[in-house]
Motif scaffolding. Structure first.
Motif, PDB file in Angstrom:
ATOM      1  N   CYS A 148       0.825  -1.211   0.000  1.00  0.00           N
ATOM      2  CA  CYS A 148       0.000   0.000   0.000  1.00  0.00           C
ATOM      3  C   CYS A 148       0.860   1.262   0.000  1.00  0.00           C
ATOM      4  O   CYS A 148       0.559   2.235  -0.714  1.00  0.00           O
ATOM      5  N   MET A 149       1.924   1.281   0.777  1.00  0.00           N
ATOM      6  CA  MET A 149       2.803   2.444   0.813  1.00  0.00           C
ATOM      7  C   MET A 149       3.485   2.668  -0.538  1.00  0.00           C
ATOM      8  O   MET A 149       3.599   3.797  -1.010  1.00  0.00           O
ATOM      9  N   ALA A 150       3.940   1.560  -1.156  1.00  0.00           N
ATOM     10  CA  ALA A 150       4.559   1.698  -2.479  1.00  0.00           C
ATOM     11  C   ALA A 150       3.556   2.255  -3.488  1.00  0.00           C
ATOM     12  O   ALA A 150       3.888   3.105  -4.319  1.00  0.00           O
ATOM     13  N   GLY A 151       2.314   1.767  -3.409  1.00  0.00           N
ATOM     14  CA  GLY A 151       1.283   2.287  -4.309  1.00  0.00           C
ATOM     15  C   GLY A 151       0.987   3.760  -4.073  1.00  0.00           C
ATOM     16  O   GLY A 151       0.824   4.529  -5.018  1.00  0.00           O
ATOM     17  N   LEU A 152       0.916   4.159  -2.796  1.00  0.00           N
ATOM     18  CA  LEU A 152       0.660   5.569  -2.479  1.00  0.00           C
ATOM     19  C   LEU A 152       1.786   6.472  -2.973  1.00  0.00           C
ATOM     20  O   LEU A 152       1.543   7.554  -3.515  1.00  0.00           O
ATOM     21  N   SER A 154       3.806   5.860  -5.445  1.00  0.00           N
ATOM     22  CA  SER A 154       3.724   5.918  -6.901  1.00  0.00           C
ATOM     23  C   SER A 154       2.607   6.862  -7.355  1.00  0.00           C
ATOM     24  O   SER A 154       2.778   7.638  -8.305  1.00  0.00           O
ATOM     25  N   ARG A 155       1.457   6.823  -6.651  1.00  0.00           N
ATOM     26  CA  ARG A 155       0.346   7.713  -7.001  1.00  0.00           C
ATOM     27  C   ARG A 155       0.737   9.176  -6.800  1.00  0.00           C
ATOM     28  O   ARG A 155       0.475  10.026  -7.658  1.00  0.00           O
ATOM     29  N   GLU A 156       1.344   9.472  -5.651  1.00  0.00           N
ATOM     30  CA  GLU A 156       1.733  10.855  -5.375  1.00  0.00           C
ATOM     31  C   GLU A 156       2.765  11.362  -6.391  1.00  0.00           C
ATOM     32  O   GLU A 156       2.704  12.512  -6.831  1.00  0.00           O
ATOM     33  N   ARG A 157       3.689  10.489  -6.748  1.00  0.00           N
ATOM     34  CA  ARG A 157       4.696  10.898  -7.728  1.00  0.00           C
ATOM     35  C   ARG A 157       4.053  11.179  -9.081  1.00  0.00           C
ATOM     36  O   ARG A 157       4.387  12.169  -9.740  1.00  0.00           O
ATOM     37  N   ARG A 158       3.103  10.327  -9.490  1.00  0.00           N
ATOM     38  CA  ARG A 158       2.432  10.545 -10.765  1.00  0.00           C
ATOM     39  C   ARG A 158       1.587  11.810 -10.735  1.00  0.00           C
ATOM     40  O   ARG A 158       1.584  12.603 -11.687  1.00  0.00           O
ATOM     41  N   GLU A 159       0.845  12.019  -9.635  1.00  0.00           N
ATOM     42  CA  GLU A 159       0.017  13.229  -9.528  1.00  0.00           C
ATOM     43  C   GLU A 159       0.871  14.487  -9.511  1.00  0.00           C
ATOM     44  O   GLU A 159       0.494  15.516 -10.081  1.00  0.00           O
ATOM     45  N   HIS A 160       2.036  14.393  -8.848  1.00  0.00           N
ATOM     46  CA  HIS A 160       2.937  15.550  -8.834  1.00  0.00           C
ATOM     47  C   HIS A 160       3.463  15.844 -10.239  1.00  0.00           C
ATOM     48  O   HIS A 160       3.557  17.013 -10.649  1.00  0.00           O
ATOM     49  N   ALA A 161       3.796  14.784 -10.985  1.00  0.00           N
ATOM     50  CA  ALA A 161       4.281  14.985 -12.356  1.00  0.00           C
ATOM     51  C   ALA A 161       3.192  15.594 -13.228  1.00  0.00           C
ATOM     52  O   ALA A 161       3.467  16.476 -14.058  1.00  0.00           O
ATOM     53  N   VAL A 162       1.949  15.135 -13.042  1.00  0.00           N
ATOM     54  CA  VAL A 162       0.838  15.701 -13.822  1.00  0.00           C
ATOM     55  C   VAL A 162       0.645  17.179 -13.473  1.00  0.00           C
ATOM     56  O   VAL A 162       0.411  18.019 -14.354  1.00  0.00           O
ATOM     57  N   ALA A 163       0.730  17.504 -12.170  1.00  0.00           N
ATOM     58  CA  ALA A 163       0.570  18.902 -11.754  1.00  0.00           C
ATOM     59  C   ALA A 163       1.679  19.778 -12.327  1.00  0.00           C
ATOM     60  O   ALA A 163       1.429  20.903 -12.784  1.00  0.00           O
ATOM     61  N   LEU A 164       2.912  19.269 -12.315  1.00  0.00           N
ATOM     62  CA  LEU A 164       4.020  20.035 -12.890  1.00  0.00           C
ATOM     63  C   LEU A 164       3.820  20.249 -14.384  1.00  0.00           C
ATOM     64  O   LEU A 164       4.084  21.335 -14.915  1.00  0.00           O
TER      65      LEU A 164
END
Length: 391
Positions: A148-152, A154-164
């Motif tokens: 679950c932590m690895a998934g979270l 990965s999600r945060e990293r992807r969302e941050h990349a999308v926001a950037l």
């Protein structure tokens, strides 16, 4: 797309087949072999998990639970040791859960974690024995938490990349809007100022001096045609870029103006009863296109302000080709201005934006001896001394 979907579902079917072979065709293998085999078999679900993650979780739970609840008949392992090895199969479920947490909606992620947690701990509680119950329960909890932590993450990293990426796109759109606004302002404001003055001259002398009135009308016609041509270049370039045209198709209909056109600009301004003296110093050489255009626009806007606000008949334009920077200066001896002249519109703002984008420096303000001065210093790249293609 249909073949890819069919291949994904074929992988899911192969996964269930491999689990069936582990459970039924190798009954005397150790529980550890069954657990590791089920963990490796989850690789067959890679195709289907990307399209239907929740059904994939159901298949992984079914296969892993089947490996646990159907005990192997090995003569070399006790039942407790056998079950401890078989519980490794639930690591496959944890991998699928991690993928769901990383890619799916939060509600689906919470449901997947809850179902996986419930199934695993019910099975472990029912089939583990003695000390193995606590050990296997803790290991299963830690493995599920890690996934679950690895998934979270990965999600945060992807969302941050999308926001950037969204921020970069917004900044690029804003920069392009400002660029177009500067181009239109510098091009149209100068021409409209000259047209207004020529129209005033023509109306005053129409009855008494027809020849001068005709000259004023000719100057208005020439300036209007030049402005329409510039607008057409800009609009055609924007439309072609919007259609995704090739680089050759997006080239403007005529070259952009530059320092070589300063004398022509001064001659056009002379029609507005303003004499412009142009002087050049230093080694004249080609400069990069963006610097060339910006220097021209700065001079153009400064002359527009002189025509509109200075109330004088003369001004001076000085261009200096230095070794490390290009300097342009426009000086008049008119009425000057209060403050930085920002009240006259966006001209000085556009100048500062142009100079700032090139890393240069702009100074604009009244002179102590009277009049107004605009001076810009634009740094030149080290390779500017090498001849480049002409415009």
């Amino acid at each position: 797309m249909t073949r890819t979907k069919a291949a994904a579902w074929a992988g899911g079917a192969c996964y269930l087949l491999m689990v069936g072979l582990l459970v039924g065709a190798a009954p005397r293998a150790s529980g550890t072999v069954h657990g590791v085999g089920a963990l490796l078999a989850v690789s067959l679900l890679v195709g289907v998990v990307r399209r239907m993650p929740l059904p994939t979780l159901a298949m992984a739970l079914l296969g892993s639970t089947a490996v646990v609840v159907v005990p192997p008949r090995s003569a070399h392992e006790s039942p407790a040791a056998s079950y401890q090895g078989q519980f490794l199969s639930y690591l496959a479920v944890d991998l699928v859960v991690g993928f769901i947490v990383a890619t799916c909606a939060r509600r689906a992620s919470v449901a997947a974690v809850a179902v996986s947690f419930t199934v695993q701990f019910l099975v472990i509680g029912g089939f583990a024995h003695g000390d193995g119950l606590a050990v296997n329960g803790v290991i299963a909890l830690l493995a599920l938490a890690a996934s679950c932590m690895a998934g979270l993450l990965s999600r945060e990293r992807r969302e941050h990349a999308v926001a950037l990426r969204a921020q970069e796109v917004a900044e690029a759109v804003t920069a392009e809007r400002l660029r177009i606004a500067r181009e239109l302002h510098d091009m149209v404001a100068h021409s409209i100022g000259i047209i207004a003055i020529q129209a005033g001259v023509g109306s005053r002398v129409m009855q008494t001096q027809p020849a001068e009135a005709r000259e004023a009308l000719r100057a208005i016609e020439a300036t209007s045609r030049e402005t329409l041509s510039g607008l057409r270049r800009t609009l055609v370039s924007l439309r072609q870029a919007d259609r995704g045209a090739t680089a050759s198709e997006q080239s403007p209909l005529a070259p952009s103006p530059g320092l070589a056109d300063i004398e022509r600009l001064a001659a056009a301004t002379a029609g507005a009863e303003l004499r412009v003296d142009v002087s050049r110093t230093g080694e004249q050489r080609p400069v990069p296109a963006d610097i060339d255009l910006s220097a021209y626009r700065i001079v153009q806007e400064a002359l527009t302000n002189v025509v509109r606000h200075a109330g004088t008949e003369r001004c001076r334009v000085a261009i200096d080709y230095g070794e490390e920077e290009l300097s342009v200066e426009v000086v008049d001896d008119g009425r000057g201005a209060s403050g930085d002249g920002s009240g006259h519109g966006f001209g000085l703002i556009g100048m500062r934006e142009r100079v700032g984008l090139l890393g240069g420096h702009l100074s604009a303000g009244p002179r102590t001896e009277g009049g107004f001065r605009v001076a810009a210093r634009l740094p030149l790249p080290a390779s500017v001394g090498v001849p480049v293609e002409g415009r």
